[in-house]
Enzyme design. Structure first.
Site, short mmCIF file in Angstrom:
data_model
loop_
_atom_site.label_atom_id
_atom_site.label_comp_id
_atom_site.label_asym_id
_atom_site.label_seq_id
_atom_site.Cartn_x
_atom_site.Cartn_y
_atom_site.Cartn_z
CE LYS A 198 -4.27 1.74 2.09
NZ LYS A 198 -5.13 1.54 0.90
CD GLU B 91 -6.52 -3.44 -6.50
OE1 GLU B 91 -6.92 -3.78 -5.38
OE2 GLU B 91 -5.31 -3.26 -6.76
#
Length: 287
Positions: free
Chosen positions: A151, A183
């Site tokens: 992330k 995603e």
């Protein structure tokens, strides 16, 4: 009203917060982040975010500058100082600010990490119109780097994707690689067919969502069938339902993909039910 923010051990008015122009987060996007939701003044899924943060740091060979307990105390202190009832806490850790710009990592013994946290107050976050009515998405090519499981603060292409969606009169974009959905720009993606929840399996291709993990666990506990596999935009357009999950959107239905209505253009039954379960359980477990 000015927020109180946290920068490298200090609580400061946001207008007084400063980071060096040589910070590698600014120059190299060399940093990681987490966003922890706040409901009723409490932190949601804090442990999951802390564990993922540690993994992201390890994957980038960065030392953890604060302990999990210290992070929890900072989060709670900021929530209290800013009177946040519903909203979130943003945390960013970069490799720090060496004396000058260089591609080579600085010596961590000489250049400490930069740690920044701030709150965002979002009253009524659980009553989002998007959650009630659903969102519209477009599909775009996934042009991000290959380590989406970390992330990082490298969010330019997701930002571009959101702007592409906005220009098309939609709310968000689903990213497609080699013909399959990876995603959303800032969320995990799902479809529902014949009662079965389908979502891409975990790998380096997608972020290992904390909300994703919780929602899939609650779905299994509710005797819902889950299949983790690849799916295409075409399959999604023929689905009975579609939805996304994220720390800030929780569970949100998708009612249109590339102009094709999903489920008649209205949320179905599974996504709203999962949202209800998630919010109920999140409030119970919040700390």
């Amino acid at each position: 009203m000015s927020r109180t923010v946290y920068v490298n051990g200090e609580y400061l008015p946001e207008g007084e917060a400063k980071v060096s122009i040589f910070d590698r987060g600014f120059l190299m996007a060399d940093g990681v982040y987490e966003v922890t939701s706040v409901l009723d003044g409490k932190l949601v899924d804090f442990d999951g975010h802390a564990i993922r943060l540690e993994r992201s740091l390890n994957e980038l060979d960065m030392r953890a500058p604060v302990t999990k307990d210290e992070l929890l105390n900072i989060h709670r202190e900021l929530v209290a100082k800013n009177d946040v009832v519903d909203g979130g806490v943003y945390l960013q850790i970069t490799r720090g600010a060496p004396a000058d710009r260089d591609f080579v990592y600085p010596d961590p013994d000489e250049t400490p990490c930069t740690v920044v946290l701030f709150t965002q107050s979002k009253p009524g976050i659980t009553e989002s119109p998007a959650a009630k009515n659903g969102i519209k998405v477009i599909s775009i090519e996934d042009q991000r780097w290959g380590r989406r499981d970390i992330k990082t603060v490298q969010l330019l292409y997701p930002s571009m994707g959101k702007m592409m969606a906005k220009a098309a009169g939609c709310d968000d974009a689903w990213l497609v690689e080699d013909g399959y959905v990876t995603e959303g720009t800032s969320n995990n993606a799902y479809i529902v067919k014949d009662g079965k929840i389908i979502t891409r399996q975990l790998s380096k291709d997608i972020l290992h969502g904390i909300t994703r993990a919780a929602v899939l666990r609650f779905a299994a506990e509710a005797q819902m069938e889950v299949e983790e596999r690849l799916f295409t935009i075409e399959e999604a357009q023929q689905a009975d339902e579609a939805f996304i999950t994220s720390a800030t959107m929780f569970v949100c239905p998708v009612v249109e993909i590339d102009g094709a209505q999903i489920g008649g253009g209205a949320p179905g039954s599974i996504a709203p039910r999962l949202r209800e379960i998630y919010l109920d359980e999140a409030r119970k477990a919040a700390i």
